[in-house]
Write a protein that holds these residues in place. Structure first.
Motif, PDB file in Angstrom:
ATOM      1  N   LYS A 178       9.809   0.377  -6.104  1.00  0.00           N
ATOM      2  CA  LYS A 178       8.476   0.122  -6.664  1.00  0.00           C
ATOM      3  C   LYS A 178       8.150  -1.343  -6.880  1.00  0.00           C
ATOM      4  N   ILE A 219       4.381  -1.510  -6.389  1.00  0.00           N
ATOM      5  CA  ILE A 219       3.591  -0.363  -6.860  1.00  0.00           C
ATOM      6  C   ILE A 219       4.040   0.142  -8.240  1.00  0.00           C
ATOM      7  N   ASN A 258      -0.248  -1.822  -5.165  1.00  0.00           N
ATOM      8  CA  ASN A 258      -1.269  -1.017  -5.837  1.00  0.00           C
ATOM      9  C   ASN A 258      -2.273  -1.936  -6.538  1.00  0.00           C
ATOM     10  N   ASN A 282      -0.800   4.762   0.343  1.00  0.00           N
ATOM     11  CA  ASN A 282      -1.520   3.891  -0.578  1.00  0.00           C
ATOM     12  C   ASN A 282      -2.464   4.667  -1.483  1.00  0.00           C
ATOM     13  N   VAL A 304      -0.576   6.687  -4.040  1.00  0.00           N
ATOM     14  CA  VAL A 304      -0.111   5.848  -5.155  1.00  0.00           C
ATOM     15  C   VAL A 304      -1.247   5.648  -6.155  1.00  0.00           C
TER      16      VAL A 304
END
Lengths: 126, 180
Positions: free
Chosen positions: A11, A31, A67, B56, B59
Motif C-alpha cells: 500500500k 494507496i 489514490n 484504481n 481502491v
C-alpha cells in the motif's frame, strides 16, 4: 543531513531521499487509507533539504497506482520542490508511466500544470 | 415498501459476480480484498490499462466506503459494526463496482447535489474541478473534499449512478454503481 530510505509495501511506495546526491525517488504504489501520516516525514525532509539543496535535484516518480488520499500529499511534495526551484536551484522531475496508462500520464500533466516545473514524461515500455 | 437488506444485496449481485461481500468494512478487509481482486484481474483481463483502471476505481470506491459508513444507532439491529456491502460484477464487456452503506438522512441532500454536479460535467470540466479541489481544498484524514468521487467520474466518463433506500426517519441505505 540524513538520507531517508523507506521500503515499499503493497500500500505504500519505496522512498529514497538522498541529500548527498540530490536524488529523490518515490516508486511503487501509494494507496494507504490515510496518506498524511506516511508522507509527513518526506515533506519534512524536503523542508530541511530546501535550506541547503544540491545544485541539481533529480526527482524520479514512478507510481503504478496512487489514490486520491495520496494525491494531495504528492502535491505537497511537489510544492516543496517548487520552492527549491524558486530559490534558483535546478530541479528535474521525471514522471514515469507505463505504456498505455493514459490516466497516469494525465495525472502527471495535472501536477505539471499546478506547479511551475516542467515534467519529463517517460513512458516505460515492456 | 419495507426495508430488506437481503433484497438489496441480491439486487446488487446481478451479472457475473466476481466478488460479493456484506459485513464489517475494515482496513484489513480492504487490504485483503484488493490483493485477491488484483490476482483475479490478472487472470481474467489481458489489457494492463483496463486492469489498472478497475483496480484504481476499486481502491477509491472501497476507501470511500470505509470512510463514509454511518453506523445505525440501535444495537438491536442485526447489522455488523461499520456495515457495508460491495460487489464486483462483470456484465458483458463491462465491469461494475457496487457499494452500499447506511447514511444519515440529513447528508442525502448534499450528496445528491454533489453527484448531480459531477455527473453534469464534461471530461475537461472534471479535470479542472479535480485540479481545483486538489490545489485548494483542505484535506482531512478522511480524504479530500469529494476528490475520490471526482476521480472515479473522470476515469469512467461519468458513469457513476446512485440510489437511496429509506431505512427509517433518520437513516437510508446508499448504493453506488460505477461502470467501467
Amino acid at each position: 543531513m540524513d538520507s531517508i530510505s523507506i521500503e515499499g509495501t503493497p500500500k505504500t511506495p519505496t522512498v529514497s531521499l538522498d541529500a548527498g546526491t540530490g536524488i529523490v525517488e518515490i516508486k511503487g504504489r501509494s494507496i494507504p487509507e490515510n496518506s498524511i501520516e506516511f508522507y509527513r516525514p518526506i515533506v519534512e525532509w524536503l523542508e530541511d533539504y530546501s535550506s541547503g539543496p544540491q545544485k541539481l535535484t533529480t526527482v524520479n516518480i514512478q507510481l503504478e497506482y496512487f489514490n486520491t488520499s495520496s494525491s494531495k500529499c504528492i502535491l505537497d511534495v511537489f510544492k516543496k520542490l517548487e520552492g527549491i526551484k524558486k530559490a534558483r536551484n535546478e530541479v528535474v522531475i521525471n514522471w514515469y508511466y507505463e505504456e498505455d496508462d493514459e490516466d497516469m500520464l494525465e495525472a502527471g500533466e495535472d501536477y505539471e500544470s499546478i506547479i511551475r516545473i516542467p515534467f519529463k514524461m517517460i513512458e516505460i515500455v515492456d | 415498501m419495507s426495508f430488506n437488506i437481503e433484497e438489496l444485496f441480491k439486487e446488487m449481485k446481478t451479472g457475473e459476480v466476481l466478488l460479493a461481500y456484506k459485513g464489517s468494512i475494515t482496513a484489513e478487509l480492504i487490504t485483503n480484498v484488493l490483493g485477491v481482486v488484483e490476482t483475479k484481474l490478472n487472470h481474467v483481463i489481458d489489457k494492463s490499462s483496463t486492469k489498472k483502471k478497475i483496480y484504481n476505481i476499486l481502491v477509491e470506491s472501497l476507501q470511500n466506503l470505509y470512510h463514509h459508513v454511518d453506523d445505525l444507532p440501535d444495537s438491536t439491529n442485526s447489522m455488523d459494526v461499520h456495515f457495508g456491502i460491495f460487489v464486483i460484477a462483470k456484465d458483458g464487456e463491462e465491469y461494475n463496482i457496487r457499494t452500499g452503506n447506511f447514511i444519515k438522512n440529513d447528508k442525502i441532500k448534499k450528496l445528491k447535489e454533489r453527484f448531480e454536479k459531477i455527473k453534469s460535467l464534461s471530461k475537461e470540466e472534471l479535470k479542472e474541478l479535480y485540479k481545483f479541489v486538489l490545489n485548494n481544498q483542505m484535506f482531512s484524514d478522511k480524504g479530500g473534499g469529494g476528490l475520490g468521487l471526482i476521480d472515479i467520474a473522470r476515469r469512467t466518463d461519468g458513469r457513476v449512478d446512485y440510489i437511496f433506500n429509506e431505512y427509517d426517519s433518520n437513516y437510508s441505505f446508499f448504493r453506488m454503481n460505477v461502470t467501467i
